[in-house]
Design a protein around this motif. Structure first.
Motif, PDB file in Angstrom:
ATOM      1  N   MET A 109       0.838  -1.173   0.000  1.00  0.00           N
ATOM      2  CA  MET A 109       0.000   0.000   0.000  1.00  0.00           C
ATOM      3  C   MET A 109       0.890   1.245   0.000  1.00  0.00           C
ATOM      4  SD  MET A 109      -2.945   1.583   2.537  1.00  0.00           S
ATOM      5  CE  MET A 109      -3.092   0.304   3.634  1.00  0.00           C
ATOM      6  N   PRO A 110       0.641   2.201  -0.903  1.00  0.00           N
ATOM      7  CA  PRO A 110       1.485   3.404  -0.947  1.00  0.00           C
ATOM      8  C   PRO A 110       1.236   4.301   0.267  1.00  0.00           C
ATOM      9  CG  PRO A 110      -0.288   3.561  -2.547  1.00  0.00           C
ATOM     10  CD  PRO A 110      -0.371   2.201  -1.942  1.00  0.00           C
ATOM     11  N   HIS A 111       2.288   4.983   0.656  1.00  0.00           N
ATOM     12  CA  HIS A 111       2.170   5.935   1.755  1.00  0.00           C
ATOM     13  C   HIS A 111       1.492   7.203   1.253  1.00  0.00           C
ATOM     14  CE1 HIS A 111       4.575   3.601   4.500  1.00  0.00           C
ATOM     15  NE2 HIS A 111       5.474   3.433   3.544  1.00  0.00           N
ATOM     16  N   LYS A 112       0.601   7.767   2.077  1.00  0.00           N
ATOM     17  CA  LYS A 112      -0.075   9.018   1.735  1.00  0.00           C
ATOM     18  C   LYS A 112       0.701  10.178   2.344  1.00  0.00           C
ATOM     19  CE  LYS A 112      -4.030   7.880   3.487  1.00  0.00           C
ATOM     20  NZ  LYS A 112      -5.433   7.910   3.916  1.00  0.00           N
ATOM     21  N   VAL A 113       1.062  11.140   1.509  1.00  0.00           N
ATOM     22  CA  VAL A 113       1.827  12.298   1.946  1.00  0.00           C
ATOM     23  C   VAL A 113       1.035  13.558   1.630  1.00  0.00           C
ATOM     24  CG1 VAL A 113       3.993  13.575   1.728  1.00  0.00           C
ATOM     25  CG2 VAL A 113       3.995  11.088   1.472  1.00  0.00           C
ATOM     26  N   LEU A 114       0.860  14.405   2.641  1.00  0.00           N
ATOM     27  CA  LEU A 114       0.205  15.696   2.476  1.00  0.00           C
ATOM     28  C   LEU A 114       1.278  16.769   2.524  1.00  0.00           C
ATOM     29  CD1 LEU A 114      -2.304  17.504   2.289  1.00  0.00           C
ATOM     30  CD2 LEU A 114      -2.501  17.327   4.786  1.00  0.00           C
ATOM     31  N   ILE A 115       1.343  17.584   1.471  1.00  0.00           N
ATOM     32  CA  ILE A 115       2.376  18.614   1.350  1.00  0.00           C
ATOM     33  C   ILE A 115       1.723  19.984   1.459  1.00  0.00           C
ATOM     34  CG2 ILE A 115       4.170  19.598  -0.125  1.00  0.00           C
ATOM     35  CD1 ILE A 115       4.246  16.823  -1.561  1.00  0.00           C
ATOM     36  N   PHE A 116       2.116  20.748   2.466  1.00  0.00           N
ATOM     37  CA  PHE A 116       1.699  22.144   2.618  1.00  0.00           C
ATOM     38  C   PHE A 116       2.819  22.986   2.008  1.00  0.00           C
ATOM     39  CE2 PHE A 116      -0.719  20.187   5.952  1.00  0.00           C
ATOM     40  CZ  PHE A 116      -1.736  21.056   6.339  1.00  0.00           C
TER      41      PHE A 116
ATOM     42  N   CYS B 209       4.781   6.946  -3.398  1.00  0.00           N
ATOM     43  CA  CYS B 209       3.880   7.644  -2.482  1.00  0.00           C
ATOM     44  C   CYS B 209       2.722   8.288  -3.239  1.00  0.00           C
ATOM     45  CB  CYS B 209       4.630   8.739  -1.728  1.00  0.00           C
ATOM     46  SG  CYS B 209       5.944   8.131  -0.674  1.00  0.00           S
ATOM     47  N   THR B 210       1.588   8.350  -2.577  1.00  0.00           N
ATOM     48  CA  THR B 210       0.448   9.107  -3.082  1.00  0.00           C
ATOM     49  C   THR B 210       0.507  10.471  -2.414  1.00  0.00           C
ATOM     50  OG1 THR B 210      -0.846   7.083  -3.228  1.00  0.00           O
ATOM     51  CG2 THR B 210      -2.060   9.144  -3.247  1.00  0.00           C
ATOM     52  N   THR B 211       0.518  11.535  -3.211  1.00  0.00           N
ATOM     53  CA  THR B 211       0.694  12.863  -2.643  1.00  0.00           C
ATOM     54  C   THR B 211      -0.516  13.759  -2.896  1.00  0.00           C
ATOM     55  OG1 THR B 211       1.783  13.660  -4.636  1.00  0.00           O
ATOM     56  CG2 THR B 211       3.205  12.810  -2.898  1.00  0.00           C
ATOM     57  N   SER B 212      -0.707  14.687  -1.964  1.00  0.00           N
ATOM     58  CA  SER B 212      -1.680  15.758  -2.115  1.00  0.00           C
ATOM     59  C   SER B 212      -0.950  17.046  -1.749  1.00  0.00           C
ATOM     60  CB  SER B 212      -2.858  15.583  -1.165  1.00  0.00           C
ATOM     61  OG  SER B 212      -3.544  14.401  -1.427  1.00  0.00           O
ATOM     62  N   VAL B 213      -1.123  18.078  -2.553  1.00  0.00           N
ATOM     63  CA  VAL B 213      -0.475  19.363  -2.300  1.00  0.00           C
ATOM     64  C   VAL B 213      -1.539  20.405  -2.010  1.00  0.00           C
ATOM     65  CG1 VAL B 213       0.983  21.180  -3.254  1.00  0.00           C
ATOM     66  CG2 VAL B 213       1.469  18.796  -3.803  1.00  0.00           C
ATOM     67  N   VAL B 214      -1.330  21.164  -0.945  1.00  0.00           N
ATOM     68  CA  VAL B 214      -2.216  22.273  -0.613  1.00  0.00           C
ATOM     69  C   VAL B 214      -1.355  23.517  -0.405  1.00  0.00           C
ATOM     70  CG1 VAL B 214      -4.031  20.855   0.415  1.00  0.00           C
ATOM     71  CG2 VAL B 214      -2.199  21.688   1.848  1.00  0.00           C
ATOM     72  N   ASP B 215      -1.882  24.651  -0.807  1.00  0.00           N
ATOM     73  CA  ASP B 215      -1.159  25.908  -0.570  1.00  0.00           C
ATOM     74  C   ASP B 215      -1.897  26.800   0.418  1.00  0.00           C
ATOM     75  OD1 ASP B 215      -3.264  26.772  -2.107  1.00  0.00           O
ATOM     76  OD2 ASP B 215      -2.046  27.748  -3.632  1.00  0.00           O
TER      77      ASP B 215
ATOM     78  N   ASN C 133      -5.840  26.275   5.846  1.00  0.00           N
ATOM     79  CA  ASN C 133      -7.154  25.770   6.264  1.00  0.00           C
ATOM     80  C   ASN C 133      -7.582  24.561   5.439  1.00  0.00           C
ATOM     81  OD1 ASN C 133      -7.606  27.608   8.374  1.00  0.00           O
ATOM     82  ND2 ASN C 133      -8.155  29.184   6.897  1.00  0.00           N
ATOM     83  N   VAL C 134      -7.328  24.597   4.139  1.00  0.00           N
ATOM     84  CA  VAL C 134      -7.639  23.458   3.270  1.00  0.00           C
ATOM     85  C   VAL C 134      -6.798  22.260   3.693  1.00  0.00           C
ATOM     86  CG1 VAL C 134      -7.535  22.597   0.900  1.00  0.00           C
ATOM     87  CG2 VAL C 134      -8.339  24.912   1.337  1.00  0.00           C
ATOM     88  N   GLY C 135      -5.539  22.492   4.003  1.00  0.00           N
ATOM     89  CA  GLY C 135      -4.651  21.419   4.434  1.00  0.00           C
ATOM     90  C   GLY C 135      -5.074  20.804   5.757  1.00  0.00           C
ATOM     91  N   LEU C 136      -5.528  21.635   6.689  1.00  0.00           N
ATOM     92  CA  LEU C 136      -5.996  21.109   7.967  1.00  0.00           C
ATOM     93  C   LEU C 136      -7.220  20.212   7.771  1.00  0.00           C
ATOM     94  CD1 LEU C 136      -5.538  24.282  10.185  1.00  0.00           C
ATOM     95  CD2 LEU C 136      -4.328  22.107  10.437  1.00  0.00           C
ATOM     96  N   GLN C 137      -8.103  20.620   6.880  1.00  0.00           N
ATOM     97  CA  GLN C 137      -9.275  19.785   6.579  1.00  0.00           C
ATOM     98  C   GLN C 137      -8.842  18.477   5.920  1.00  0.00           C
ATOM     99  OE1 GLN C 137     -11.640  22.607   4.300  1.00  0.00           O
ATOM    100  NE2 GLN C 137     -13.167  22.614   5.935  1.00  0.00           N
ATOM    101  N   ALA C 138      -7.894  18.575   4.986  1.00  0.00           N
ATOM    102  CA  ALA C 138      -7.406  17.373   4.300  1.00  0.00           C
ATOM    103  C   ALA C 138      -6.735  16.424   5.290  1.00  0.00           C
ATOM    104  CB  ALA C 138      -6.430  17.760   3.182  1.00  0.00           C
ATOM    105  N   ALA C 139      -5.983  16.960   6.232  1.00  0.00           N
ATOM    106  CA  ALA C 139      -5.316  16.126   7.225  1.00  0.00           C
ATOM    107  C   ALA C 139      -6.336  15.412   8.111  1.00  0.00           C
ATOM    108  CB  ALA C 139      -4.371  16.965   8.079  1.00  0.00           C
ATOM    109  N   ALA C 140      -7.427  16.087   8.419  1.00  0.00           N
ATOM    110  CA  ALA C 140      -8.454  15.492   9.274  1.00  0.00           C
ATOM    111  C   ALA C 140      -9.223  14.386   8.555  1.00  0.00           C
ATOM    112  CB  ALA C 140      -9.413  16.569   9.759  1.00  0.00           C
ATOM    113  N   THR C 141      -9.488  14.573   7.265  1.00  0.00           N
ATOM    114  CA  THR C 141     -10.303  13.600   6.544  1.00  0.00           C
ATOM    115  C   THR C 141      -9.480  12.474   5.925  1.00  0.00           C
ATOM    116  OG1 THR C 141     -10.278  14.986   4.561  1.00  0.00           O
ATOM    117  CG2 THR C 141     -12.163  15.219   6.030  1.00  0.00           C
ATOM    118  N   ASP C 142      -8.296  12.792   5.389  1.00  0.00           N
ATOM    119  CA  ASP C 142      -7.502  11.791   4.668  1.00  0.00           C
ATOM    120  C   ASP C 142      -6.535  11.010   5.544  1.00  0.00           C
ATOM    121  OD1 ASP C 142      -8.774  12.611   2.386  1.00  0.00           O
ATOM    122  OD2 ASP C 142      -7.117  13.881   1.701  1.00  0.00           O
ATOM    123  N   LYS C 143      -6.201  11.517   6.718  1.00  0.00           N
ATOM    124  CA  LYS C 143      -5.256  10.863   7.636  1.00  0.00           C
ATOM    125  C   LYS C 143      -3.973  10.431   6.928  1.00  0.00           C
ATOM    126  CE  LYS C 143      -8.248  10.792  11.065  1.00  0.00           C
ATOM    127  NZ  LYS C 143      -8.395  11.991  11.793  1.00  0.00           N
ATOM    128  N   PRO C 144      -3.152  11.418   6.491  1.00  0.00           N
ATOM    129  CA  PRO C 144      -1.912  11.067   5.781  1.00  0.00           C
ATOM    130  C   PRO C 144      -0.913  10.371   6.702  1.00  0.00           C
ATOM    131  CG  PRO C 144      -1.943  13.402   6.302  1.00  0.00           C
ATOM    132  CD  PRO C 144      -3.284  12.859   6.694  1.00  0.00           C
TER     133      PRO C 144
END
Length: 70
Positions: free
Chosen positions: A1-8, A27-33, A36-47
């Motif tokens: 399973m790939p690791h989920k990475v959230l990038i601010f 890795c599976t990545t998500s980028v936020v700039d 507030n969007v990143g905090l929501q993504a961290a809460a829902t996606d659990k990177p």
């Protein structure tokens, strides 16, 4: 399973480089700039890993880190 990475990251060029290199390593990545969007993504996606820039618009990385801890 790939690791989920959230990038601010607010620098689009650097964010693209990070995303590209992490994808090459499976890795599976998500980028936020926006913090507030990143905090929501961290809460829902659990990177598995969060890469957090200190310099973000509207909220600095230290504030984001404190909110993530809570």
């Amino acid at each position: 399973m790939p690791h989920k990475v959230l990038i601010f990251e607010s620098d689009p060029n650097f964010a693209t480089e990070l995303e590209s290199e992490l994808s090459k390593r499976g890795c599976t990545t998500s980028v936020v700039d926006d913090a507030n969007v990143g905090l929501q993504a961290a809460a829902t996606d659990k990177p598995d890993l969060i890469l957090l820039s200190i310099e973000l618009p509207r909220m600095n990385g230290f504030s984001v880190c404190n909110k993530l801890k809570r």
